[in-house]
Design a protein around this motif. Structure first.
Motif, PDB file in Angstrom:
ATOM      1  N   LEU A  91       0.841  -1.208   0.000  1.00 18.50           N
ATOM      2  CA  LEU A  91       0.000   0.000   0.000  1.00 18.50           C
ATOM      3  C   LEU A  91       0.872   1.252   0.000  1.00 18.50           C
ATOM      4  O   LEU A  91       0.601   2.202  -0.730  1.00 18.50           O
ATOM      5  N   TYR A  92       1.910   1.297   0.828  1.00 15.20           N
ATOM      6  CA  TYR A  92       2.844   2.422   0.817  1.00 15.20           C
ATOM      7  C   TYR A  92       3.778   2.306  -0.379  1.00 15.20           C
ATOM      8  O   TYR A  92       3.838   1.281  -1.061  1.00 15.20           O
ATOM      9  N   ASN A  93       4.528   3.376  -0.630  1.00 11.88           N
ATOM     10  CA  ASN A  93       5.578   3.313  -1.650  1.00 11.88           C
ATOM     11  C   ASN A  93       6.940   3.379  -0.953  1.00 11.88           C
ATOM     12  O   ASN A  93       7.032   3.700   0.236  1.00 11.88           O
ATOM     13  N   PRO A  94       8.031   3.049  -1.652  1.00 12.66           N
ATOM     14  CA  PRO A  94       9.334   2.978  -0.989  1.00 12.66           C
ATOM     15  C   PRO A  94       9.762   4.253  -0.281  1.00 12.66           C
ATOM     16  O   PRO A  94      10.329   4.200   0.814  1.00 12.66           O
ATOM     17  N   GLN A  95       9.495   5.409  -0.890  1.00 12.01           N
ATOM     18  CA  GLN A  95       9.917   6.672  -0.272  1.00 12.01           C
ATOM     19  C   GLN A  95       9.140   6.934   1.015  1.00 12.01           C
ATOM     20  O   GLN A  95       9.717   7.354   2.031  1.00 12.01           O
ATOM     21  N   GLN A  96       7.824   6.706   0.991  1.00 12.64           N
ATOM     22  CA  GLN A  96       7.005   6.896   2.201  1.00 12.64           C
ATOM     23  C   GLN A  96       7.487   6.000   3.329  1.00 12.64           C
ATOM     24  O   GLN A  96       7.634   6.436   4.478  1.00 12.64           O
ATOM     25  N   PHE A  97       7.674   4.734   2.988  1.00 10.45           N
ATOM     26  CA  PHE A  97       8.050   3.773   4.023  1.00 10.45           C
ATOM     27  C   PHE A  97       9.430   4.095   4.587  1.00 10.45           C
ATOM     28  O   PHE A  97       9.664   4.014   5.800  1.00 10.45           O
ATOM     29  N   ALA A  98      10.370   4.474   3.722  1.00  7.25           N
ATOM     30  CA  ALA A  98      11.710   4.834   4.183  1.00  7.25           C
ATOM     31  C   ALA A  98      11.667   6.057   5.097  1.00  7.25           C
ATOM     32  O   ALA A  98      12.337   6.098   6.139  1.00  7.25           O
ATOM     33  N   ASP A  99      10.889   7.057   4.718  1.00  4.87           N
ATOM     34  CA  ASP A  99      10.778   8.273   5.525  1.00  4.87           C
ATOM     35  C   ASP A  99      10.256   7.944   6.924  1.00  4.87           C
ATOM     36  O   ASP A  99      10.740   8.482   7.923  1.00  4.87           O
ATOM     37  N   TYR A 100       9.274   7.065   6.984  1.00  7.19           N
ATOM     38  CA  TYR A 100       8.702   6.657   8.270  1.00  7.19           C
ATOM     39  C   TYR A 100       9.692   5.812   9.065  1.00  7.19           C
ATOM     40  O   TYR A 100       9.922   6.047  10.257  1.00  7.19           O
ATOM     41  N   ALA A 101      10.290   4.820   8.396  1.00  8.53           N
ATOM     42  CA  ALA A 101      11.200   3.909   9.084  1.00  8.53           C
ATOM     43  C   ALA A 101      12.407   4.629   9.663  1.00  8.53           C
ATOM     44  O   ALA A 101      12.903   4.276  10.740  1.00  8.53           O
ATOM     45  N   ALA A 102      12.884   5.663   8.962  1.00  6.78           N
ATOM     46  CA  ALA A 102      14.079   6.374   9.395  1.00  6.78           C
ATOM     47  C   ALA A 102      13.894   7.027  10.757  1.00  6.78           C
ATOM     48  O   ALA A 102      14.857   7.149  11.529  1.00  6.78           O
ATOM     49  N   GLN A 103      12.691   7.441  11.074  1.00 10.49           N
ATOM     50  CA  GLN A 103      12.457   8.084  12.364  1.00 10.49           C
ATOM     51  C   GLN A 103      12.617   7.105  13.524  1.00 10.49           C
ATOM     52  O   GLN A 103      12.813   7.510  14.660  1.00 10.49           O
ATOM     53  N   GLY A 104      12.528   5.817  13.230  1.00 15.04           N
ATOM     54  CA  GLY A 104      12.794   4.797  14.238  1.00 15.04           C
ATOM     55  C   GLY A 104      14.192   4.224  14.139  1.00 15.04           C
ATOM     56  O   GLY A 104      14.511   3.240  14.809  1.00 15.04           O
ATOM     57  N   GLY A 105      15.032   4.829  13.284  1.00 11.37           N
ATOM     58  CA  GLY A 105      16.418   4.414  13.206  1.00 11.37           C
ATOM     59  C   GLY A 105      16.759   3.463  12.077  1.00 11.37           C
ATOM     60  O   GLY A 105      17.927   3.108  11.908  1.00 11.37           O
ATOM     61  N   THR A 106      15.767   3.024  11.296  1.00  9.80           N
ATOM     62  CA  THR A 106      16.050   2.163  10.148  1.00  9.80           C
ATOM     63  C   THR A 106      16.445   3.055   8.985  1.00  9.80           C
ATOM     64  O   THR A 106      15.604   3.756   8.415  1.00  9.80           O
ATOM     65  N   THR A 107      17.722   3.038   8.638  1.00 11.54           N
ATOM     66  CA  THR A 107      18.235   3.951   7.618  1.00 11.54           C
ATOM     67  C   THR A 107      18.661   3.228   6.347  1.00 11.54           C
ATOM     68  O   THR A 107      19.233   3.843   5.447  1.00 11.54           O
ATOM     69  N   GLY A 108      18.365   1.927   6.269  1.00 12.00           N
ATOM     70  CA  GLY A 108      18.715   1.171   5.068  1.00 12.00           C
ATOM     71  C   GLY A 108      17.733   0.061   4.797  1.00 12.00           C
ATOM     72  O   GLY A 108      17.258  -0.603   5.726  1.00 12.00           O
ATOM     73  N   PHE A 109      17.388  -0.123   3.528  1.00  3.11           N
ATOM     74  CA  PHE A 109      16.513  -1.204   3.076  1.00  3.11           C
ATOM     75  C   PHE A 109      17.247  -2.071   2.059  1.00  3.11           C
ATOM     76  O   PHE A 109      17.999  -1.553   1.216  1.00  3.11           O
ATOM     77  N   ILE A 110      17.006  -3.362   2.097  1.00  2.00           N
ATOM     78  CA  ILE A 110      17.306  -4.261   0.984  1.00  2.00           C
ATOM     79  C   ILE A 110      15.952  -4.710   0.451  1.00  2.00           C
ATOM     80  O   ILE A 110      15.215  -5.406   1.141  1.00  2.00           O
ATOM     81  N   SER A 111      15.629  -4.275  -0.773  1.00  2.00           N
ATOM     82  CA  SER A 111      14.243  -4.260  -1.233  1.00  2.00           C
ATOM     83  C   SER A 111      13.985  -5.151  -2.447  1.00  2.00           C
ATOM     84  O   SER A 111      14.836  -5.312  -3.320  1.00  2.00           O
ATOM     85  N   ASP A 112      12.779  -5.632  -2.504  1.00  2.00           N
ATOM     86  CA  ASP A 112      12.239  -6.410  -3.614  1.00  2.00           C
ATOM     87  C   ASP A 112      12.054  -5.506  -4.838  1.00  2.00           C
ATOM     88  O   ASP A 112      11.647  -4.348  -4.718  1.00  2.00           O
ATOM     89  N   ASN A 113      12.317  -6.053  -6.023  1.00  2.00           N
ATOM     90  CA  ASN A 113      12.134  -5.273  -7.251  1.00  2.00           C
ATOM     91  C   ASN A 113      10.889  -5.664  -8.033  1.00  2.00           C
ATOM     92  O   ASN A 113      10.633  -5.095  -9.103  1.00  2.00           O
ATOM     93  N   LEU A 114      10.082  -6.626  -7.544  1.00  2.20           N
ATOM     94  CA  LEU A 114       9.075  -7.251  -8.400  1.00  2.20           C
ATOM     95  C   LEU A 114       8.075  -6.282  -9.026  1.00  2.20           C
ATOM     96  O   LEU A 114       7.891  -6.303 -10.252  1.00  2.20           O
ATOM     97  N   PRO A 115       7.395  -5.407  -8.273  1.00  3.31           N
ATOM     98  CA  PRO A 115       6.455  -4.499  -8.935  1.00  3.31           C
ATOM     99  C   PRO A 115       7.111  -3.592  -9.974  1.00  3.31           C
ATOM    100  O   PRO A 115       6.520  -3.308 -11.016  1.00  3.31           O
ATOM    101  N   LEU A 116       8.326  -3.143  -9.687  1.00  2.00           N
ATOM    102  CA  LEU A 116       9.030  -2.308 -10.667  1.00  2.00           C
ATOM    103  C   LEU A 116       9.398  -3.124 -11.899  1.00  2.00           C
ATOM    104  O   LEU A 116       9.281  -2.643 -13.032  1.00  2.00           O
ATOM    105  N   PHE A 117       9.821  -4.362 -11.690  1.00  2.00           N
ATOM    106  CA  PHE A 117      10.219  -5.226 -12.804  1.00  2.00           C
ATOM    107  C   PHE A 117       9.018  -5.535 -13.697  1.00  2.00           C
ATOM    108  O   PHE A 117       9.134  -5.531 -14.933  1.00  2.00           O
ATOM    109  N   LEU A 118       7.858  -5.807 -13.083  1.00  2.00           N
ATOM    110  CA  LEU A 118       6.687  -6.168 -13.868  1.00  2.00           C
ATOM    111  C   LEU A 118       6.057  -4.959 -14.552  1.00  2.00           C
ATOM    112  O   LEU A 118       5.453  -5.098 -15.622  1.00  2.00           O
ATOM    113  N   SER A 119       6.188  -3.773 -13.979  1.00  2.00           N
ATOM    114  CA  SER A 119       5.478  -2.590 -14.474  1.00  2.00           C
ATOM    115  C   SER A 119       6.266  -1.783 -15.489  1.00  2.00           C
ATOM    116  O   SER A 119       5.668  -1.046 -16.285  1.00  2.00           O
TER     117      SER A 119
END
Length: 579
Positions: A91-119
């Protein structure tokens, strides 16, 4: 592509800072910080220039008017947390989720490419990756080797050229996850070729082996799998470690296993914490009210995991496993300046967050948001076709029975489907999957979704095609029309009126809202469904996995109704306009 390293001129400047010819941008003095190699708390001063740690130790740099000096006495500093298995499109997008996660100290993602690959074609997808790489947040990626459904034209999409271009990117650090591993075991040399190509470049291969036997794990190790995040019991954790797997423990909205896994590891006195990582595995927005990796660390602390191990499971262990310790996971010279400032070792929610050298959170307050990403490169959902009465034919001899929120099995249909509205006295509803381009549809019944949902439509699916569910053909039709007007979303209709809706304007699969208002929309949607008889764990995952052929037993896919165990199409999709 964005250069992941530093230019020669930047390095020369950094050397001059070390020799005290120049001053750094930021110095944290009197720091007590976690060192992942020594596995102990060190004291000293941390020099930062731009996005890099220039020095961490006892010395002080040259200070001038441009240098910010912050005394962090009585604080504890740990590396920025890394989420090693992210599906950043729930439901969220990568930028939204990263912005939210960073406030709790998560400053890095290793992310799935599937929706980008298919679209998207690769060139357009890579423009998004490059844009996200410019943010004060760290994105790494993995590339899929299969669609995890029966996709029309999959062979034309998953080509050696297309997958190979992803594997050539330095920010793509692994292949998988191997949801299509049964095909690999059965002799799929194309998938084996991609695995070999990834491993030649020293990239990891992530498995997807829920409930796998020891022999299956051994076979998959021989085929190239390096890690797996599907252990559901402590015995399964031990078995994976026995065969040399990197093990990521999961705490997600459909598998909140982390507390019992860690408690079991502590009880058995297994000295393996330096071999473990943790993940929230693409949980839906509301699940993250209590955090991301900060939540996982808190669960570890509560389970009795030693504090240093708990923090390293979300930082150094990830970096070491993925061969990234020259850049991440350590508070030491030359690494990215990704730092979390804690008020207490017992509380992993930082009061200060520095990501790539810049403050995102300070004194407990958010001081910077991640810049917006232009998602217009993703094709807009334009449902430029009309449904007809012929589309609403549901004469299948069997339907799809929900065992839980993601497992479905076949059942024999006994109710009369030649009615405008099904009775609310039973749990069966009409179910249609329709091509986002209007070329085909698959019709059947679904049992166990809800007893009183009249009309429900969603463009949030595994492939971006449209799911319609409901007791009322007319309300399903109206829900489809509302999704069409929204250009993507999830809509619930009752007696011709909108009960609730969750717009997904980015490609029909992602919201453009920040996480907090998105959580409110998700809560309203799930509450409305629960009031109408949805009794399972996560309705959003039900929508995502209706098409997912890595789960048993029967799935509705682009090709038709699919028997997962026998790998056959039971009833093909109906081509619209041909009958």
């Amino acid at each position: 592509m964005v250069n992941p390293l530093w230019r020669n001129t930047e390095i020369r400047k950094q050397l001059k800072i070390v020799s005290k010819e120049l001053s750094p941008d930021l110095v944290l003095t009197n720091a007590t910080y976690l060192h992942g190699i020594f596995k102990k708390w060190m004291t000293g001063n941390i020099w930062i220039n731009g996005d890099r740690i220039i020095y961490a130790g006892q010395d002080m740099p040259k200070i001038d008017d441009s240098t910010e000096v912050v005394d962090v006495s009585d604080k504890w500093i740990v590396p920025g947390y890394i989420e090693p298995h992210v599906h950043p499109y729930q439901l969220y997008n990568p930028q939204q989720f990263a912005d939210y996660a960073a406030q709790g100290g998560t400053t890095g993602f290793i992310s799935d490419n599937l929706p980008l690959f298919l679209s998207l074609e690769n060139e357009k997808a890579f423009t998004l990756l490059d844009r996200m790489a410019e943010l004060p947040f760290t994105f790494y990626w993995w590339t899929r080797f299969d669609s995890q459904t029966e996709l029309v034209g999959e062979d034309q999409k998953f080509t050696s050229k297309a997958v190979g271009e992803w594997l050539e990117r330095p920010d793509v650090i692994l292949g998988g996850e191997l949801t299509g591993w049964p095909k690999l075991l059965a002799g799929d040399d194309q998938m084996l070729y991609w695995i070999q190509k990834a491993k030649i470049s020293l990239k990891k291969i992530e498995g997807h082996f829920p409930g796998a036997s020891e022999k299956t794990l051994a076979r998959m190790k021989l085929l190239g799998a390096d890690g797996d995040h599907e252990a559901m019991t402590v015995d399964e954790v031990e078995m994976r470690l026995l065969h040399g797997y990197g093990v990521t423990l999961r705490h997600s909205s459909i598998r909140p296993d982390l507390p019992q896994l860690l408690s079991g590891i502590v009880e058995r006195e297994l000295n393996v914490f330096d071999k473990l990582m943790m993940t929230t595995d693409g949980s839906t927005p509301v699940f993250h009210k209590d955090g991301v990796m900060d939540l996982c660390i808190q669960i570890a602390l509560d389970a009795g995991v030693p504090a240093i191990d708990a923090y390293m499971m979300a930082s150094y262990n990830v970096a070491r496993y993925y061969n990234l310790t020259s850049l991440h996971g350590l508070i030491a010279t030359g690494r990215y300046a990704n730092l979390n400032i804690l008020d207490s070792i017992d509380n992993p929610v930082p009061s200060g967050v520095i990501s790539k050298g810049g403050w995102l959170k300070r004194d407990g307050q958010k001081v910077r948001s991640l810049d917006d990403v232009d998602w217009s490169v993703l094709p807009e959902l334009n449902l430029d076709f009309e449904l007809t009465d012929d589309d609403f034919q549901f004469s299948m001899p069997f339907g799809v029975d929900m065992v839980n929120d993601v497992i479905t099995k076949p059942y024999s249909v006994s109710v009369d489907t030649n009615v405008e509205r099904l009775s609310k006295e039973h749990g069966e509803s009409f179910l249609m999957l329709i091509d986002r381009n209007g070329k085909w549809r698959v019709n059947t019944l679904i049992k166990g979704f809800a007893t009183e949902v009249d009309g429900f439509a969603s463009s949030y699916t595994n492939t971006g095609d449209i799911v319609l569910i409901g007791k009322s053909r007319q309300d399903m039709w109206q829900a489809f029309e509302r999704v069409k007007r929204l250009k993507g979303g999830i809509v619930l209709i009752e007696d011709g009126e909108i009960v609730c809706e969750l717009p997904l304007p980015i490609g029909g699969i992602m919201s453009d809202l920040p996480m907090e208002p998105l959580m409110e929309q998700e809560t309203a949607l799930k509450s409305a469904l629960k009031e109408r008889g949805y009794e399972h764990g996560d309705a959003v995952y039900t929508l995502l996995f209706l098409m997912a052929t890595h789960l048993p037993y029967v799935r509705i896919t682009q090709k038709g109704i699919y028997d997962v165990m026998n790998k056959t199409i039971l009833f093909p999709a109906f081509m619209r306009g041909q009958g």
